[in-house]
Design a protein around this motif. Structure first.
Motif, PDB file in Angstrom:
ATOM      1  N   ARG A 118      20.922 -20.080  13.670  1.00 63.42           N
ATOM      2  CA  ARG A 118      20.143 -19.416  12.630  1.00 63.42           C
ATOM      3  C   ARG A 118      20.386 -17.915  12.626  1.00 63.42           C
ATOM      4  O   ARG A 118      20.393 -17.277  11.564  1.00 63.42           O
ATOM      5  CB  ARG A 118      18.655 -19.698  12.858  1.00 63.42           C
ATOM      6  CG  ARG A 118      17.744 -19.011  11.852  1.00 63.42           C
ATOM      7  CD  ARG A 118      16.295 -19.175  12.235  1.00 63.42           C
ATOM      8  NE  ARG A 118      15.429 -18.457  11.315  1.00 63.42           N
ATOM      9  CZ  ARG A 118      14.124 -18.251  11.518  1.00 63.42           C
ATOM     10  NH1 ARG A 118      13.556 -18.733  12.617  1.00 63.42           N
ATOM     11  NH2 ARG A 118      13.406 -17.581  10.645  1.00 63.42           N
ATOM     12  N   ALA A 139      18.143  -6.525   8.824  1.00 64.16           N
ATOM     13  CA  ALA A 139      18.102  -7.670   7.908  1.00 64.16           C
ATOM     14  C   ALA A 139      17.523  -8.899   8.600  1.00 64.16           C
ATOM     15  O   ALA A 139      16.753  -9.665   7.999  1.00 64.16           O
ATOM     16  CB  ALA A 139      19.507  -7.951   7.379  1.00 64.16           C
ATOM     17  N   LEU A 140      17.874  -9.091   9.859  1.00 64.64           N
ATOM     18  CA  LEU A 140      17.370 -10.236  10.620  1.00 64.64           C
ATOM     19  C   LEU A 140      15.859 -10.164  10.781  1.00 64.64           C
ATOM     20  O   LEU A 140      15.146 -11.155  10.559  1.00 64.64           O
ATOM     21  CB  LEU A 140      18.053 -10.276  11.984  1.00 64.64           C
ATOM     22  CG  LEU A 140      17.491 -11.248  13.014  1.00 64.64           C
ATOM     23  CD1 LEU A 140      17.573 -12.678  12.506  1.00 64.64           C
ATOM     24  CD2 LEU A 140      18.230 -11.098  14.340  1.00 64.64           C
ATOM     25  N   GLU A 183      14.104 -10.928   7.595  1.00 66.96           N
ATOM     26  CA  GLU A 183      14.161 -12.366   7.310  1.00 66.96           C
ATOM     27  C   GLU A 183      13.134 -13.124   8.142  1.00 66.96           C
ATOM     28  O   GLU A 183      12.447 -14.025   7.634  1.00 66.96           O
ATOM     29  CB  GLU A 183      15.558 -12.891   7.601  1.00 66.96           C
ATOM     30  CG  GLU A 183      15.720 -14.387   7.350  1.00 66.96           C
ATOM     31  CD  GLU A 183      17.099 -14.909   7.727  1.00 66.96           C
ATOM     32  OE1 GLU A 183      17.244 -16.145   7.800  1.00 66.96           O
ATOM     33  OE2 GLU A 183      18.008 -14.102   7.953  1.00 66.96           O
ATOM     34  N   LEU A 184      13.021 -12.771   9.420  1.00 64.19           N
ATOM     35  CA  LEU A 184      12.045 -13.445  10.279  1.00 64.19           C
ATOM     36  C   LEU A 184      10.631 -13.256   9.753  1.00 64.19           C
ATOM     37  O   LEU A 184       9.829 -14.197   9.711  1.00 64.19           O
ATOM     38  CB  LEU A 184      12.157 -12.912  11.708  1.00 64.19           C
ATOM     39  CG  LEU A 184      13.406 -13.305  12.490  1.00 64.19           C
ATOM     40  CD1 LEU A 184      13.468 -12.526  13.803  1.00 64.19           C
ATOM     41  CD2 LEU A 184      13.436 -14.803  12.766  1.00 64.19           C
ATOM     42  N   GLY A 210       9.826 -12.610   6.684  1.00 58.06           N
ATOM     43  CA  GLY A 210       9.742 -13.378   5.453  1.00 58.06           C
ATOM     44  C   GLY A 210       9.440 -14.846   5.691  1.00 58.06           C
ATOM     45  O   GLY A 210       8.824 -15.517   4.852  1.00 58.06           O
ATOM     46  N   ASP A 211       9.848 -15.351   6.853  1.00 53.56           N
ATOM     47  CA  ASP A 211       9.568 -16.737   7.240  1.00 53.56           C
ATOM     48  C   ASP A 211       8.209 -16.893   7.915  1.00 53.56           C
ATOM     49  O   ASP A 211       7.863 -17.993   8.357  1.00 53.56           O
ATOM     50  CB  ASP A 211      10.653 -17.251   8.184  1.00 53.56           C
ATOM     51  CG  ASP A 211      11.992 -17.457   7.495  1.00 53.56           C
ATOM     52  OD1 ASP A 211      12.010 -17.537   6.248  1.00 53.56           O
ATOM     53  OD2 ASP A 211      13.016 -17.516   8.197  1.00 53.56           O
ATOM     54  N   CYS A 242      11.775  -3.367   6.803  1.00 58.46           N
ATOM     55  CA  CYS A 242      11.131  -4.515   7.450  1.00 58.46           C
ATOM     56  C   CYS A 242       9.620  -4.544   7.319  1.00 58.46           C
ATOM     57  O   CYS A 242       9.029  -5.625   7.341  1.00 58.46           O
ATOM     58  CB  CYS A 242      11.469  -4.536   8.943  1.00 58.46           C
ATOM     59  SG  CYS A 242      13.199  -4.784   9.309  1.00 58.46           S
TER      60      CYS A 242
END
Length: 232
Positions: free
Chosen positions: A129, A184-185, A188-189, A191-192, A209
């Protein structure tokens, strides 16, 4: 309404006879927030992170995280809390150079007693992932780029499914391209649904972020901004 995942009430921290590192601070962080903590050196950022991580205790006030009161915990209980409830990412990765990437990620799961097959499956899925290939799992940290090492550190922090991910200057040791990857990672985390607390000097990290930014000055909250950071 659900209780905040982090709740600090009238928290002060004094290390000597001088000005306190934190001075009667009140703070609530909701589940799913990405909180960036900014401020100059000596403002109390690291102290705040250490209190939330259970690595230090307040001189006064209470610290509650994920329903647990941390300020009165024993050392053993604090260690279990860090193992079971939070993940931590550091500026200089803190990976073990003599272990492979796979073994670095598996270590917290093994310490927590996760069954071996479940832990290996969880680690493999996390590494995939986070953009790392199967051959990376067999490599050693010294064979990876800075951005890749930080991704491994994030995988290690997430392997036990923590309620809270704490990051201390996660882009501070990275070049511009690697920092952009980690930013970016982390976005994304969140966002999840992962709750994040980011202690940083990097306004770009906060802007990319954070759903909320606080600025500490002299141990207190000088600014509290919802949405993208406006601190310059």
């Amino acid at each position: 309404m659900a209780a905040p995942i982090i709740e600090l009430r009238d928290v002060s921290k004094k290390y000597d006879a001088g000005r306190p590192a934190l001075d009667h601070l009140d703070l609530e962080v909701e589940q799913g927030e990405a909180l960036a903590v900014l401020g100059p050196s000596g403002s109390g950022k690291s102290t705040l992170l250490n209190l939330v991580a259970g690595l230090d205790r307040p001189s006064d006030g209470s610290v509650t995280v994920a329903g647990l009161r941390l300020d009165g915990m024993s050392e053993a209980a604090s260690a279990r809390y860090r193992r079971d409830r939070i993940g931590m990412v550091f500026q200089f990765f803190n990976l073990l150079d003599d272990l492979t990437v796979d073994d670095n990620v598996l270590l917290p799961a093994r310490l927590a007693g996760m069954p071996r097959d479940e832990a290996r499956d969880r680690a493999a899925r996390l590494l995939e992932r986070l953009g790392l290939q199967p051959h990376h799992a067999r490599a050693y940290p010294g064979q990876l780029s800075g951005g890749q090492r930080q991704r491994v550190a994030v995988a290690r922090a997430l392997v036990n499914r923590p309620a809270l991910l704490l990051a201390d200057e996660p882009t501070g040791a990275l070049d511009t391209a690697s920092a952009a990857e980690v930013i970016a990672l982390l976005a994304e985390l969140n966002g999840d649904g992962q709750t994040l607390v980011l202690v940083t000097h990097d306004v770009a990290l906060a802007n990319a972020c954070a759903t909320r930014t606080i600025e500490l000055v002299d141990g207190g909250i000088h600014r509290d901004v919802r949405g993208a950071a406006v601190v310059r």
